[in-house]
Design a protein around this motif. Structure first.
Motif, PDB file in Angstrom:
ATOM      1  N   THR A  14      51.363  44.437  37.127  1.00  0.00           N
ATOM      2  CA  THR A  14      50.632  43.343  36.486  1.00  0.00           C
ATOM      3  C   THR A  14      49.407  42.948  37.293  1.00  0.00           C
ATOM      4  OG1 THR A  14      52.696  42.509  35.529  1.00  0.00           O
ATOM      5  CG2 THR A  14      50.813  40.997  35.602  1.00  0.00           C
ATOM      6  N   ALA A  15      49.569  42.859  38.620  1.00  0.00           N
ATOM      7  CA  ALA A  15      48.444  42.503  39.491  1.00  0.00           C
ATOM      8  C   ALA A  15      47.335  43.544  39.416  1.00  0.00           C
ATOM      9  CB  ALA A  15      48.924  42.351  40.932  1.00  0.00           C
ATOM     10  N   LEU A  16      47.704  44.832  39.390  1.00  0.00           N
ATOM     11  CA  LEU A  16      46.694  45.894  39.310  1.00  0.00           C
ATOM     12  C   LEU A  16      45.947  45.837  37.986  1.00  0.00           C
ATOM     13  CD1 LEU A  16      45.364  48.422  40.469  1.00  0.00           C
ATOM     14  CD2 LEU A  16      47.238  49.772  39.490  1.00  0.00           C
ATOM     15  N   ILE A  17      46.674  45.665  36.875  1.00  0.00           N
ATOM     16  CA  ILE A  17      46.022  45.592  35.561  1.00  0.00           C
ATOM     17  C   ILE A  17      45.080  44.398  35.507  1.00  0.00           C
ATOM     18  CG2 ILE A  17      46.423  45.187  33.101  1.00  0.00           C
ATOM     19  CD1 ILE A  17      49.042  46.759  33.394  1.00  0.00           C
ATOM     20  N   LEU A  18      45.536  43.247  36.007  1.00  0.00           N
ATOM     21  CA  LEU A  18      44.695  42.050  36.018  1.00  0.00           C
ATOM     22  C   LEU A  18      43.440  42.268  36.851  1.00  0.00           C
ATOM     23  CD1 LEU A  18      44.320  39.071  35.268  1.00  0.00           C
ATOM     24  CD2 LEU A  18      45.677  38.469  37.277  1.00  0.00           C
ATOM     25  N   LEU A  19      43.601  42.924  37.996  1.00  0.00           N
ATOM     26  CA  LEU A  19      42.447  43.204  38.854  1.00  0.00           C
ATOM     27  C   LEU A  19      41.431  44.100  38.155  1.00  0.00           C
ATOM     28  CD1 LEU A  19      41.059  43.146  41.664  1.00  0.00           C
ATOM     29  CD2 LEU A  19      42.457  45.134  42.265  1.00  0.00           C
ATOM     30  N   LEU A  20      41.904  45.144  37.489  1.00  0.00           N
ATOM     31  CA  LEU A  20      40.997  46.077  36.812  1.00  0.00           C
ATOM     32  C   LEU A  20      40.294  45.406  35.632  1.00  0.00           C
ATOM     33  CD1 LEU A  20      43.183  49.322  36.859  1.00  0.00           C
ATOM     34  CD2 LEU A  20      41.300  48.698  38.388  1.00  0.00           C
ATOM     35  N   VAL A  21      41.014  44.547  34.912  1.00  0.00           N
ATOM     36  CA  VAL A  21      40.395  43.830  33.785  1.00  0.00           C
ATOM     37  C   VAL A  21      39.312  42.883  34.284  1.00  0.00           C
ATOM     38  CG1 VAL A  21      40.816  42.130  31.968  1.00  0.00           C
ATOM     39  CG2 VAL A  21      42.394  44.041  32.265  1.00  0.00           C
ATOM     40  N   VAL A  22      39.611  42.128  35.344  1.00  0.00           N
ATOM     41  CA  VAL A  22      38.637  41.188  35.895  1.00  0.00           C
ATOM     42  C   VAL A  22      37.406  41.922  36.422  1.00  0.00           C
ATOM     43  CG1 VAL A  22      38.227  39.584  37.799  1.00  0.00           C
ATOM     44  CG2 VAL A  22      40.291  39.374  36.428  1.00  0.00           C
ATOM     45  N   GLY A  23      37.626  42.998  37.179  1.00  0.00           N
ATOM     46  CA  GLY A  23      36.500  43.748  37.729  1.00  0.00           C
ATOM     47  C   GLY A  23      35.633  44.394  36.662  1.00  0.00           C
ATOM     48  N   THR A  24      36.275  44.934  35.623  1.00  0.00           N
ATOM     49  CA  THR A  24      35.511  45.539  34.524  1.00  0.00           C
ATOM     50  C   THR A  24      34.670  44.500  33.808  1.00  0.00           C
ATOM     51  OG1 THR A  24      37.245  47.214  34.212  1.00  0.00           O
ATOM     52  CG2 THR A  24      35.695  46.877  32.395  1.00  0.00           C
ATOM     53  N   LYS A  25      35.242  43.312  33.608  1.00  0.00           N
ATOM     54  CA  LYS A  25      34.488  42.247  32.946  1.00  0.00           C
ATOM     55  C   LYS A  25      33.298  41.797  33.796  1.00  0.00           C
ATOM     56  CE  LYS A  25      33.263  39.000  30.146  1.00  0.00           C
ATOM     57  NZ  LYS A  25      32.482  39.340  28.928  1.00  0.00           N
ATOM     58  N   LEU A  26      33.466  41.720  35.097  1.00  0.00           N
ATOM     59  CA  LEU A  26      32.349  41.345  35.971  1.00  0.00           C
ATOM     60  C   LEU A  26      31.220  42.373  35.878  1.00  0.00           C
ATOM     61  CD1 LEU A  26      34.286  40.101  39.140  1.00  0.00           C
ATOM     62  CD2 LEU A  26      32.957  38.707  37.546  1.00  0.00           C
ATOM     63  N   GLN A  27      31.584  43.650  35.844  1.00  0.00           N
ATOM     64  CA  GLN A  27      30.560  44.687  35.657  1.00  0.00           C
ATOM     65  C   GLN A  27      29.938  44.579  34.269  1.00  0.00           C
ATOM     66  OE1 GLN A  27      29.138  47.016  37.450  1.00  0.00           O
ATOM     67  NE2 GLN A  27      30.379  47.203  39.303  1.00  0.00           N
ATOM     68  N   GLN A  28      30.740  44.209  33.279  1.00  0.00           N
ATOM     69  CA  GLN A  28      30.233  44.080  31.924  1.00  0.00           C
ATOM     70  C   GLN A  28      29.212  42.953  31.812  1.00  0.00           C
ATOM     71  OE1 GLN A  28      30.656  46.128  29.544  1.00  0.00           O
ATOM     72  NE2 GLN A  28      29.826  45.017  27.777  1.00  0.00           N
ATOM     73  N   VAL A  29      29.367  41.915  32.624  1.00  0.00           N
ATOM     74  CA  VAL A  29      28.394  40.824  32.613  1.00  0.00           C
ATOM     75  C   VAL A  29      27.004  41.343  32.967  1.00  0.00           C
ATOM     76  CG1 VAL A  29      27.689  38.701  33.792  1.00  0.00           C
ATOM     77  CG2 VAL A  29      30.060  38.992  33.076  1.00  0.00           C
ATOM     78  N   ILE A  30      26.930  42.228  33.970  1.00  0.00           N
ATOM     79  CA  ILE A  30      25.635  42.811  34.344  1.00  0.00           C
ATOM     80  C   ILE A  30      25.063  43.612  33.180  1.00  0.00           C
ATOM     81  CG2 ILE A  30      24.405  44.222  36.025  1.00  0.00           C
ATOM     82  CD1 ILE A  30      26.660  43.772  37.983  1.00  0.00           C
ATOM     83  N   THR A  31      25.929  44.376  32.503  1.00  0.00           N
ATOM     84  CA  THR A  31      25.482  45.165  31.355  1.00  0.00           C
ATOM     85  C   THR A  31      24.990  44.256  30.230  1.00  0.00           C
ATOM     86  OG1 THR A  31      27.026  46.942  31.897  1.00  0.00           O
ATOM     87  CG2 THR A  31      26.199  46.860  29.633  1.00  0.00           C
ATOM     88  N   GLU A  32      25.688  43.145  30.009  1.00  0.00           N
ATOM     89  CA  GLU A  32      25.265  42.223  28.953  1.00  0.00           C
ATOM     90  C   GLU A  32      23.918  41.577  29.268  1.00  0.00           C
ATOM     91  OE1 GLU A  32      28.470  39.511  28.464  1.00  0.00           O
ATOM     92  OE2 GLU A  32      29.820  40.997  27.570  1.00  0.00           O
ATOM     93  N   LEU A  33      23.626  41.380  30.541  1.00  0.00           N
ATOM     94  CA  LEU A  33      22.302  40.887  30.920  1.00  0.00           C
ATOM     95  C   LEU A  33      21.217  41.876  30.502  1.00  0.00           C
ATOM     96  CD1 LEU A  33      23.093  39.591  34.520  1.00  0.00           C
ATOM     97  CD2 LEU A  33      22.506  38.165  32.562  1.00  0.00           C
ATOM     98  N   ALA A  34      21.451  43.160  30.783  1.00  0.00           N
ATOM     99  CA  ALA A  34      20.480  44.195  30.409  1.00  0.00           C
ATOM    100  C   ALA A  34      20.372  44.317  28.895  1.00  0.00           C
ATOM    101  CB  ALA A  34      20.892  45.534  31.020  1.00  0.00           C
ATOM    102  N   THR A  35      21.513  44.250  28.202  1.00  0.00           N
ATOM    103  CA  THR A  35      21.507  44.362  26.745  1.00  0.00           C
ATOM    104  C   THR A  35      20.736  43.203  26.115  1.00  0.00           C
ATOM    105  OG1 THR A  35      23.671  45.467  26.809  1.00  0.00           O
ATOM    106  CG2 THR A  35      22.976  44.513  24.705  1.00  0.00           C
ATOM    107  N   HIS A  36      20.942  42.009  26.661  1.00  0.00           N
ATOM    108  CA  HIS A  36      20.246  40.834  26.144  1.00  0.00           C
ATOM    109  C   HIS A  36      18.736  41.004  26.240  1.00  0.00           C
ATOM    110  CE1 HIS A  36      19.603  36.612  25.175  1.00  0.00           C
ATOM    111  NE2 HIS A  36      18.816  36.507  26.245  1.00  0.00           N
ATOM    112  N   VAL A  37      18.265  41.533  27.361  1.00  0.00           N
ATOM    113  CA  VAL A  37      16.820  41.737  27.551  1.00  0.00           C
ATOM    114  C   VAL A  37      16.309  42.844  26.641  1.00  0.00           C
ATOM    115  CG1 VAL A  37      15.052  42.453  29.207  1.00  0.00           C
ATOM    116  CG2 VAL A  37      16.854  40.873  29.911  1.00  0.00           C
TER     117      VAL A  37
END
Length: 460
Positions: free
Chosen positions: A306-329
């Motif tokens: 559970t801890a590993l899955i939660l970590l991977l989900v959180v980390g992927t979302k943080l990387q996705q935030v950077i992608t959403e910044l680029a997509t927005h622009v």
């Protein structure tokens, strides 16, 4: 309490032995206390306020664990004399139920054979060692040996928690230190005069956009690529420059002298201060996991998974935030003149709450350190092949998962959180004041500041 345990009593022990043991215990404690005090003085001297406060929190946790251990030691005889009906001890056992030869016998642990079958090869704790003398049909609620084992668990948990916290902050600062060269490059470019900075630039030619924007219908591909970027701890120079520029324009009035790297270091240390403590919620997880440590349930395997899955989900979302910044622009512009507009906002984060990521990271860090403590405790107390450890096919994956979690959260997730959450609507005011955010910028026309952005975003 004296005289229990079947050994030599206090009255029969030479006084010089008692004095020597106390001398060693007090001496070791004083040395550790002085080392912690010296580290605290050094952190204060280097103006590492958040790391110093994190050290204070660790000392508080050690004091709490010591107090718990003291209560166990003081009450162990009274707890050991409590009797309960025999059938109370027939269910929820970590090694399955094995009938006792008599009511005074308590199997301490069993060995797991290669076929997974329990065999009674271990020691036995007898009521002659200070346990209660219970009437027929009743047994002691808990043996003194089990209480001693809990003492060991508390000590190992304290040591492992300190070590994992130290490893986490050191690996994280190593990762963040690699971003300093990007900060230097940006600051050097800002000092150069370039008459062609106001040229029109195709938005798709910018390095940040090319690396992050894969098209309006590439959402699934983005999550897959961001998943692997998080695993590898990837934050590129273009990512850093884009987030830095958006932060400076929003919170520092375009002051290009702002030391964004120093701000990130200070923010990271502040985040670390929050994740080193053990809150009541985490203690509740400890109680639940110890209660559910039942043969065949594999609670620690489920907890780590559970801890590993939660970590991977959180980390992927943080990387996705950077992608959403680029997509927005990219979706708003075809070409730009001089600057790229990245506006920090809480809308990029779950429930518009960037801090929720830190709560999840806090849980994962503690669950991993607690799992490590449980592993070492079982090895040192019962042995690697005891039934308390479980079958090998579950033990080895647990070891691998614990190492993976510690590496990813130290080198990737926590540093990533420190920089990505600056794209939210809030900021660390104390860190801003330490990083020249509100100092007077170098005199130059306002439009000149805007013109720097296009060159910064190209990554050349």
């Amino acid at each position: 309490m004296g005289g229990g345990g079947g050994g030599i009593s206090f009255e029969g022990t030479p006084s010089w032995i008692v004095g020597l043991i106390v001398f060693v215990i007090v001496g070791v404690s004083l040395v550790v206390e002085k080392l912690i005090h010296h580290l605290g003085v050094k952190l204060q001297h280097n103006e590492k306020k958040h790391l110093y406060e994190a050290l204070v929190k660790i000392k508080d946790e050690l004091m709490l664990l010591g107090f718990v251990s003291l209560i166990l030691a003081f009450l162990q005889d009274k707890i050991g004399k409590v009797c309960v009906p025999d059938f109370f001890l027939h269910f929820w056992l970590p090694c399955g139920f094995v009938p006792r030869k008599n009511k005074h016998e308590f199997p301490a642990h069993f060995q797991v054979t290669s076929s997974g079958v329990l065999s009674n090869r271990g020691r036995h704790l007898l009521s002659a060692g200070g346990a209660a003398s219970c009437p027929e049909g009743k047994v002691p609620f808990i043996s003194l040996g089990v209480l001693h084992d809990l003492h060991y668990l508390i000590f190992i948990l304290a040591v492992v928690h300190v070590i994992t916290c130290t490893v986490t902050v050191l690996l994280g600062e190593i990762q963040i230190s690699q971003w300093w060269k990007w900060e230097e490059d940006i600051r050097k470019k800002n000092q150069l005069a370039d008459a062609n900075k106001a040229k029109v630039i195709d938005i798709r030619s910018l390095t940040f956009i090319k690396e992050r924007f894969e098209g309006v219908d590439a959402n699934k591909r983005n999550y897959v690529s961001n998943f692997f970027k998080h695993l590898c701890g990837i934050v590129t120079q273009a990512d850093y420059e884009a987030m830095r520029f958006g932060f400076v324009l929003t919170h520092c009035h375009g002051n290009q002298r702002f030391n964004f790297h120093r701000y990130i270091v200070y923010a990271y240390e502040g985040d670390f201060e929050e994740v080193v403590s053990i809150s009541w919620f985490l203690w509740l997880l400890v109680v639940i996991s110890l209660s559910l440590n039942v043969a065949g349930w594999h609670i620690y395997m489920w907890m780590l998974t559970t801890a590993l899955i939660l970590l991977l989900v959180v980390g992927t979302k943080l990387q996705q935030v950077i992608t959403e910044l680029a997509t927005h622009v990219a979706q708003r512009h075809t070409v730009i003149v001089g600057d790229i507009s990245i506006k920090p906002s809480d809308e990029y984060f779950w429930f518009q709450q960037p801090k929720i990521f830190l709560f999840f990271i806090h849980c994962v860090i503690f669950l991993n350190s607690y799992s490590l403590a449980i592993f070492f405790w079982v090895v040192f107390t019962f042995g690697f092949h005891s039934c308390v450890m479980g079958e090998a096919k579950y033990v080895y994956p647990r070891i691998v998962i614990m190492v993976i979690i510690q590496a990813i959260i130290s080198y990737s997730t926590l540093p990533l959180y420190a920089i990505v959450t600056q794209m939210g609507g809030s900021y660390n005011e104390e860190a801003m004041s330490r990083s020249d955010c509100w100092s007077s910028p170098t005199p130059e026309p306002e439009e000149s500041v805007e013109k720097h952005a296009a060159v910064e975003m190209t990554g050349k």
